[in-house]
Design an enzyme around this catalytic site. Structure first.
Site, PDB file in Angstrom:
ATOM      1  N   THR A  27     -52.548  -0.400  24.682  1.00 37.03           N
ATOM      2  CA  THR A  27     -51.323  -0.568  23.909  1.00 37.03           C
ATOM      3  C   THR A  27     -50.547  -1.978  23.567  1.00 37.03           C
ATOM      4  O   THR A  27     -51.672  -2.840  22.962  1.00 37.03           O
ATOM      5  CB  THR A  27     -50.513  -0.730  25.381  1.00 37.03           C
ATOM      6  OG1 THR A  27     -50.716  -1.817  26.619  1.00 37.03           O
ATOM      7  CG2 THR A  27     -50.646   0.228  26.650  1.00 37.03           C
ATOM      8  N   ARG A  28     -49.352  -1.900  22.761  1.00 36.20           N
ATOM      9  CA  ARG A  28     -49.641  -3.349  22.558  1.00 36.20           C
ATOM     10  C   ARG A  28     -49.445  -4.630  23.135  1.00 36.20           C
ATOM     11  O   ARG A  28     -49.920  -5.597  22.307  1.00 36.20           O
ATOM     12  CB  ARG A  28     -47.821  -3.666  21.690  1.00 36.20           C
ATOM     13  CG  ARG A  28     -46.694  -3.555  22.768  1.00 36.20           C
ATOM     14  CD  ARG A  28     -45.186  -3.580  21.755  1.00 36.20           C
ATOM     15  NE  ARG A  28     -45.123  -1.440  21.341  1.00 36.20           N
ATOM     16  CZ  ARG A  28     -43.956  -1.244  19.749  1.00 36.20           C
ATOM     17  NH1 ARG A  28     -43.334  -2.560  20.401  1.00 36.20           N
ATOM     18  NH2 ARG A  28     -43.596  -0.223  20.108  1.00 36.20           N
ATOM     19  N   TYR A  29     -49.176  -4.266  24.035  1.00 38.53           N
ATOM     20  CA  TYR A  29     -49.360  -5.853  25.201  1.00 38.53           C
ATOM     21  C   TYR A  29     -51.620  -5.565  25.664  1.00 38.53           C
ATOM     22  O   TYR A  29     -51.544  -6.725  25.552  1.00 38.53           O
ATOM     23  CB  TYR A  29     -49.041  -5.457  26.797  1.00 38.53           C
ATOM     24  CG  TYR A  29     -47.271  -4.838  26.992  1.00 38.53           C
ATOM     25  CD1 TYR A  29     -46.231  -6.170  26.783  1.00 38.53           C
ATOM     26  CD2 TYR A  29     -46.767  -3.579  26.812  1.00 38.53           C
ATOM     27  CE1 TYR A  29     -44.970  -5.691  26.265  1.00 38.53           C
ATOM     28  CE2 TYR A  29     -45.512  -3.317  26.889  1.00 38.53           C
ATOM     29  CZ  TYR A  29     -44.267  -4.183  26.884  1.00 38.53           C
ATOM     30  OH  TYR A  29     -43.451  -3.571  26.226  1.00 38.53           O
ATOM     31  N   ASP A  37     -35.899   3.086  38.671  1.00 38.75           N
ATOM     32  CA  ASP A  37     -37.137   2.235  39.824  1.00 38.75           C
ATOM     33  C   ASP A  37     -38.034   3.213  40.004  1.00 38.75           C
ATOM     34  O   ASP A  37     -37.683   4.794  40.420  1.00 38.75           O
ATOM     35  CB  ASP A  37     -36.713   1.802  41.542  1.00 38.75           C
ATOM     36  CG  ASP A  37     -37.656   1.247  42.073  1.00 38.75           C
ATOM     37  OD1 ASP A  37     -39.013   0.741  41.641  1.00 38.75           O
ATOM     38  OD2 ASP A  37     -37.475   0.419  43.355  1.00 38.75           O
ATOM     39  N   ASP A  92     -45.701  -6.416  35.610  1.00 37.79           N
ATOM     40  CA  ASP A  92     -45.638  -7.510  35.789  1.00 37.79           C
ATOM     41  C   ASP A  92     -46.680  -8.612  36.639  1.00 37.79           C
ATOM     42  O   ASP A  92     -46.409  -8.039  37.197  1.00 37.79           O
ATOM     43  CB  ASP A  92     -43.818  -7.638  35.578  1.00 37.79           C
ATOM     44  CG  ASP A  92     -43.596  -9.223  35.499  1.00 37.79           C
ATOM     45  OD1 ASP A  92     -44.243 -10.124  35.836  1.00 37.79           O
ATOM     46  OD2 ASP A  92     -42.750  -9.606  35.288  1.00 37.79           O
ATOM     47  N   GLU A 108     -39.355   2.936  33.381  1.00 34.09           N
ATOM     48  CA  GLU A 108     -39.243   1.689  32.870  1.00 34.09           C
ATOM     49  C   GLU A 108     -37.316   1.644  32.658  1.00 34.09           C
ATOM     50  O   GLU A 108     -37.116   2.230  32.491  1.00 34.09           O
ATOM     51  CB  GLU A 108     -39.526   2.294  31.272  1.00 34.09           C
ATOM     52  CG  GLU A 108     -39.009   0.688  30.411  1.00 34.09           C
ATOM     53  CD  GLU A 108     -39.454  -0.516  30.732  1.00 34.09           C
ATOM     54  OE1 GLU A 108     -39.775  -1.315  31.367  1.00 34.09           O
ATOM     55  OE2 GLU A 108     -41.128  -0.166  31.226  1.00 34.09           O
ATOM     56  N   ASP A 162     -54.405  -7.428  31.827  1.00 36.01           N
ATOM     57  CA  ASP A 162     -54.892  -8.896  31.168  1.00 36.01           C
ATOM     58  C   ASP A 162     -55.020 -10.608  31.788  1.00 36.01           C
ATOM     59  O   ASP A 162     -54.988 -11.329  31.208  1.00 36.01           O
ATOM     60  CB  ASP A 162     -54.344  -9.071  29.647  1.00 36.01           C
ATOM     61  CG  ASP A 162     -52.800  -9.521  29.470  1.00 36.01           C
ATOM     62  OD1 ASP A 162     -52.497 -10.696  29.559  1.00 36.01           O
ATOM     63  OD2 ASP A 162     -52.016  -8.106  29.772  1.00 36.01           O
ATOM     64  N   LYS A 179     -46.804 -16.201  40.561  1.00 36.07           N
ATOM     65  CA  LYS A 179     -46.874 -17.282  41.203  1.00 36.07           C
ATOM     66  C   LYS A 179     -47.458 -16.670  43.104  1.00 36.07           C
ATOM     67  O   LYS A 179     -46.406 -15.217  42.626  1.00 36.07           O
ATOM     68  CB  LYS A 179     -45.113 -17.564  41.923  1.00 36.07           C
ATOM     69  CG  LYS A 179     -45.214 -18.741  40.417  1.00 36.07           C
ATOM     70  CD  LYS A 179     -43.417 -19.137  40.074  1.00 36.07           C
ATOM     71  CE  LYS A 179     -43.292 -19.853  38.787  1.00 36.07           C
ATOM     72  NZ  LYS A 179     -42.015 -20.582  39.550  1.00 36.07           N
TER      73      LYS A 179
END
Length: 229
Positions: free
Chosen positions: A208-210, A111, A133, A84, A169, A137
């Site tokens: 997860t919280r996401y 990375d 992420d 992370e 999501d 685009k």
């Protein structure tokens, strides 16, 4: 010509810092992180990291670490590597490592591809890519971890029968990920029997919280499991 993706552009995108760390968090970054940090060079076998030949798990982009901490606590005889670049998330994970007494966790604040490349081929039992992420685009699609180069690397590092778990999501990322995985059917078998399988969690996979935030905002988290052939 090889299409650009994270394995070819060799650049880490996204933020690495956010709000200022609290005093206790900063202290953990200074003291605990060096004790459990992934070595900067050399092969990253289980024996190098943990002193024995235990099964290895790798989470790419662990966020605040609730999934990584849960899995490490659930399987104390396995080894867990978390990657992370966002230092605030790392600080939160360090708090969980301390409070839960997790001796089977190693962290890399950079990375994930650097760690993945240094793992021995066939050295992983599980790999997790949860709510990355989406880079929605079109011109940013080359930054997505769900691309041919990273998937070839993941396939090389997973042991036969090892499991790759992916969650998202974001509808654009979802469509892109499924399209790419279709091109890798010679490497991965989708573990699925019914549509509900990608809308629910198997045992030992916490939300997860996401994912919870996505539900609150009206988006549906999708969970996928793939077995290395």
């Amino acid at each position: 010509m090889t299409a650009p993706d994270p394995t070819t552009i060799n650049r880490l995108y996204g933020r690495s810092t956010g709000h200022k760390l609290r005093v206790q968090q900063a202290a953990l970054v200074d003291t605990l992180l060096p004790q459990i940090a992934v070595p900067a060079e050399g092969e990253l076998s289980a024996r190098v990291l943990f002193g024995d030949d235990r099964p290895l798990h790798l989470e790419i982009g662990f966020g605040s670490g609730e999934h990584l901490a849960h899995r490490a606590d659930l399987l104390p005889d396995h080894g867990f590597i978390g990657c992370e670049p966002f230092i605030n998330g790392v600080a939160t994970m360090l708090t969980q490592v301390r409070d839960m007494g997790l001796a089977n966790v190693r962290l890399h604040v950079n990375d994930a591809l650097d760690v993945l490349r240094r793992l021995p081929d066939g050295g992983l039992r599980f790999l997790y890519l949860l709510h990355p992420d989406p880079w929605p685009k079109n011109r940013h699609a080359k930054r997505r971890m769900m691309n041919d180069g990273p998937l070839d690397l993941i396939a090389a590092k997973l042991a036969p029968g090892g499991e790759f778990r992916m969650a998202t999501d974001h509808p654009v990322y979802l469509d892109h990920a499924l399209m790419v995985m279709q091109r890798h059917r010679h490497q991965f078998e989708w573990i699925v029997e019914r549509p509900s399988d990608w809308l629910t969690y198997v045992g030992g996979w916490p939300e997860t919280r996401y994912a919870a935030k996505a539900r609150r905002e009206g988006r549906t988290p999708h969970q996928f499991r793939y077995r290395r052939l």
